[in-house]
Design a protein around this motif. Structure first.
Motif, mmCIF file in Angstrom:
data_model
loop_
_atom_site.group_PDB
_atom_site.id
_atom_site.type_symbol
_atom_site.label_atom_id
_atom_site.label_comp_id
_atom_site.label_asym_id
_atom_site.label_seq_id
_atom_site.Cartn_x
_atom_site.Cartn_y
_atom_site.Cartn_z
ATOM 1 N N ARG A 1 -27.436 88.477 15.929
ATOM 2 C CA ARG A 1 -27.783 87.243 15.104
ATOM 3 C C ARG A 1 -28.518 86.241 15.899
ATOM 4 N NH1 ARG A 1 -22.247 86.476 15.243
ATOM 5 N NH2 ARG A 1 -21.762 84.711 16.726
ATOM 6 N N ASP A 2 -28.554 86.519 17.495
ATOM 7 C CA ASP A 2 -29.550 85.578 18.236
ATOM 8 C C ASP A 2 -30.246 86.492 19.282
ATOM 9 O OD1 ASP A 2 -28.164 83.054 17.467
ATOM 10 O OD2 ASP A 2 -26.258 84.030 18.104
ATOM 11 N N ARG A 3 -31.175 85.754 19.826
ATOM 12 C CA ARG A 3 -32.138 86.485 20.682
ATOM 13 C C ARG A 3 -31.762 85.494 21.977
ATOM 14 N NH1 ARG A 3 -37.709 87.479 22.821
ATOM 15 N NH2 ARG A 3 -38.518 85.591 21.825
ATOM 16 N N ILE A 4 -30.767 85.623 22.809
ATOM 17 C CA ILE A 4 -30.525 84.920 23.836
ATOM 18 C C ILE A 4 -30.964 85.268 25.149
ATOM 19 C CG2 ILE A 4 -28.771 83.366 22.810
ATOM 20 C CD1 ILE A 4 -26.702 84.968 24.081
ATOM 21 N N ASP A 5 -31.198 86.845 25.190
ATOM 22 C CA ASP A 5 -31.634 87.585 26.381
ATOM 23 C C ASP A 5 -33.169 87.828 26.270
ATOM 24 O OD1 ASP A 5 -28.882 88.231 27.162
ATOM 25 O OD2 ASP A 5 -28.765 88.873 25.126
ATOM 26 N N ALA A 6 -33.942 87.659 27.426
ATOM 27 C CA ALA A 6 -35.185 87.509 27.616
ATOM 28 C C ALA A 6 -35.969 88.233 28.656
ATOM 29 C CB ALA A 6 -35.913 86.052 27.525
ATOM 30 N N ALA B 1 -40.103 90.135 18.744
ATOM 31 C CA ALA B 1 -39.454 88.815 19.062
ATOM 32 C C ALA B 1 -38.581 88.414 17.811
ATOM 33 C CB ALA B 1 -40.694 87.662 18.658
ATOM 34 N N SER B 2 -38.456 89.356 16.964
ATOM 35 C CA SER B 2 -37.500 89.220 15.589
ATOM 36 C C SER B 2 -36.373 89.980 15.995
ATOM 37 C CB SER B 2 -38.176 89.628 14.489
ATOM 38 O OG SER B 2 -38.510 90.823 14.420
ATOM 39 N N ARG B 3 -36.169 90.791 17.415
ATOM 40 C CA ARG B 3 -35.243 91.548 17.609
ATOM 41 C C ARG B 3 -33.880 90.836 18.183
ATOM 42 N NH1 ARG B 3 -36.375 96.705 18.469
ATOM 43 N NH2 ARG B 3 -34.004 97.245 18.647
ATOM 44 N N PHE B 4 -32.693 90.870 17.606
ATOM 45 C CA PHE B 4 -31.635 90.168 18.210
ATOM 46 C C PHE B 4 -30.952 90.755 19.362
ATOM 47 C CE2 PHE B 4 -31.423 88.409 13.677
ATOM 48 C CZ PHE B 4 -32.267 87.255 13.980
ATOM 49 N N TRP C 1 -35.310 77.410 27.180
ATOM 50 C CA TRP C 1 -35.944 78.590 27.015
ATOM 51 C C TRP C 1 -37.453 78.426 27.344
ATOM 52 C CZ3 TRP C 1 -34.765 83.612 24.529
ATOM 53 C CH2 TRP C 1 -35.781 84.278 24.416
ATOM 54 N N ARG C 2 -38.141 77.299 26.569
ATOM 55 C CA ARG C 2 -39.667 76.993 26.886
ATOM 56 C C ARG C 2 -39.766 76.515 28.396
ATOM 57 N NH1 ARG C 2 -38.219 73.784 22.332
ATOM 58 N NH2 ARG C 2 -38.484 71.753 23.821
ATOM 59 N N THR C 3 -38.899 76.029 29.075
ATOM 60 C CA THR C 3 -39.075 75.616 30.466
ATOM 61 C C THR C 3 -39.446 77.047 31.302
ATOM 62 O OG1 THR C 3 -37.768 73.600 30.456
ATOM 63 C CG2 THR C 3 -38.174 74.427 32.435
ATOM 64 N N VAL C 4 -38.417 77.963 30.967
ATOM 65 C CA VAL C 4 -38.647 79.134 31.915
ATOM 66 C C VAL C 4 -39.672 79.938 31.605
ATOM 67 C CG1 VAL C 4 -37.418 81.576 32.347
ATOM 68 C CG2 VAL C 4 -35.866 79.271 32.231
ATOM 69 N N ALA C 5 -40.150 79.857 29.999
ATOM 70 C CA ALA C 5 -41.245 80.839 29.595
ATOM 71 C C ALA C 5 -42.728 80.359 30.052
ATOM 72 C CB ALA C 5 -40.990 80.915 28.282
ATOM 73 N N ASP C 6 -42.491 78.971 30.286
ATOM 74 C CA ASP C 6 -43.858 78.293 30.622
ATOM 75 C C ASP C 6 -44.812 78.929 31.392
ATOM 76 O OD1 ASP C 6 -46.081 76.223 30.300
ATOM 77 O OD2 ASP C 6 -45.178 75.314 31.973
ATOM 78 N N GLY C 7 -45.899 79.457 31.024
ATOM 79 C CA GLY C 7 -46.922 80.266 31.924
ATOM 80 C C GLY C 7 -46.722 81.698 32.203
ATOM 81 N N ALA D 1 -33.151 87.190 31.936
ATOM 82 C CA ALA D 1 -32.155 86.361 32.142
ATOM 83 C C ALA D 1 -31.341 86.214 30.685
ATOM 84 C CB ALA D 1 -32.837 84.980 32.197
ATOM 85 N N ASP D 2 -30.197 85.843 30.821
ATOM 86 C CA ASP D 2 -29.494 85.378 29.466
ATOM 87 C C ASP D 2 -29.508 83.957 29.658
ATOM 88 O OD1 ASP D 2 -27.727 84.632 27.726
ATOM 89 O OD2 ASP D 2 -25.880 85.634 28.551
ATOM 90 N N LEU D 3 -30.382 83.396 28.439
ATOM 91 C CA LEU D 3 -30.613 82.029 28.658
ATOM 92 C C LEU D 3 -29.605 81.174 27.761
ATOM 93 C CD1 LEU D 3 -34.626 82.317 28.119
ATOM 94 C CD2 LEU D 3 -33.296 81.884 30.377
ATOM 95 N N ASN D 4 -28.581 82.096 26.763
ATOM 96 C CA ASN D 4 -27.664 81.406 26.317
ATOM 97 C C ASN D 4 -28.282 80.336 25.233
ATOM 98 O OD1 ASN D 4 -24.911 82.381 26.390
ATOM 99 N ND2 ASN D 4 -25.038 81.598 28.794
ATOM 100 N N GLU D 5 -29.522 80.704 24.786
ATOM 101 C CA GLU D 5 -30.113 79.944 23.681
ATOM 102 C C GLU D 5 -31.347 80.530 22.995
ATOM 103 O OE1 GLU D 5 -31.260 76.029 25.248
ATOM 104 O OE2 GLU D 5 -33.430 76.831 25.514
ATOM 105 N N ASN D 6 -31.548 80.536 21.795
ATOM 106 C CA ASN D 6 -32.533 81.098 21.007
ATOM 107 C C ASN D 6 -33.890 80.782 21.694
ATOM 108 O OD1 ASN D 6 -31.467 83.298 19.104
ATOM 109 N ND2 ASN D 6 -30.161 81.494 18.935
ATOM 110 N N SER D 7 -34.860 81.766 21.484
ATOM 111 C CA SER D 7 -36.148 81.339 21.835
ATOM 112 C C SER D 7 -36.677 80.058 21.045
ATOM 113 C CB SER D 7 -37.346 82.424 21.374
ATOM 114 O OG SER D 7 -37.192 82.701 20.126
ATOM 115 N N GLY D 8 -37.271 79.106 21.744
ATOM 116 C CA GLY D 8 -37.583 77.841 20.891
ATOM 117 C C GLY D 8 -37.022 76.746 21.799
#
Length: 246
Positions: free
Chosen positions: A204-209, A193-196, A175-181, A164-171
């Motif tokens: 400058r952003d990690r918006i793709d996950a 996790a530090s790779r943009f 992002w937290r909703t989709v990542a849960d579990g 997904a392209d979540l259009n927001e950074n991790s955290g």
């Protein structure tokens, strides 16, 4: 063709010979508005089994355009396009697709329609689900879209791989909703996790996950930053090598 899975970068999961390896890309292709030859060369060079695409064709003659994109990348269309509002699943012939469906999020007047795409697939004795989505740039819309996506994911019984392209950074909340579990594939590999992932010209952003079911082992993860991928889109592709339970 051998994919040269980079198993040396993470601890071996020790799942035995019955497990099945899968190479996945998640890639926002920017509506193919950049160098499509570089896009094709980059994707073919990574030799994926699955590409989860954001910003795929979704308008006039979208079926033809999606098929042309798949052919250019050496893959076939599994699902998506207009019914998923630009989210697309492409697979190699190694992957068998059993069932597909699409989801559209409620429209906020004046905003772009957004959605998601899903497929139940198999390779040999391994069965798994794929999902792809592209959430809104509007921070008031994203939480609701993330909740709808998470509800659809929670209904799946097969081990799932989500790009997904979540259009927001991790955290962020969405992002937290989709990542849960689920497992954030970037967090498994040291430094991942530090790779943009965006934008290519000045990352400058990690918006793709890429998130995977805990039953799936992550062997390798990379944000593919090359001369080709810098020309191909405004997002870098995410590549992950996975081990599916049989």
């Amino acid at each position: 063709m051998s994919k040269g899975y980079g198993v040396g970068q993470v601890q071996s999961p020790g799942n035995g010979d019955s497990s099945v390896r899968l190479r996945v890309l998640s890639y926002n292709v920017h509506g193919q508005r950049d160098d499509v030859d570089a896009l094709a060369e980059a994707v073919r060079g990574m030799d994926p089994d699955v590409v989860i695409v954001q910003e795929a064709p979704r308008r006039f003659r979208w079926r033809h355009k999606c098929a042309a994109l798949a052919d250019r990348l050496g893959l076939v269309v599994a699902a998506g396009g207009l019914p998923a509002l630009g989210n697309l699943l492409l697979t190699s012939l190694r992957v068998r697709v059993y069932h597909t469906w699409c989801q559209q999020y409620p429209l906020t007047p004046g905003r772009h329609l957004r959605g998601a795409v899903f497929a139940e697939c198999g390779i040999g004795s391994a069965r798994f689900a794929l999902a792809g989505s592209h959430l809104s740039t509007d921070p008031t819309e994203r939480p609701g879209q993330a909740a709808l996506l998470k509800e659809a994911l929670a209904a799946l019984r097969l081990p799932v791989v989500v790009g997904a392209d979540l259009n927001e950074n991790s955290g962020g909340g969405a992002w937290r909703t989709v990542a849960d579990g689920l497992t954030d594939a970037a967090a498994v590999v040291a430094g991942g996790a530090s790779r943009f992932t965006y934008p290519c010209l000045e990352p400058r952003d990690r918006i793709d996950a890429l998130f995977v079911d805990p039953r799936i082992s992550v062997l390798d993860y990379d944000v593919v930053d090359t001369e080709q991928t810098r020309r191909a889109s405004d997002h870098f592709p995410i590549r992950a090598d996975l081990l599916l339970p049989a």
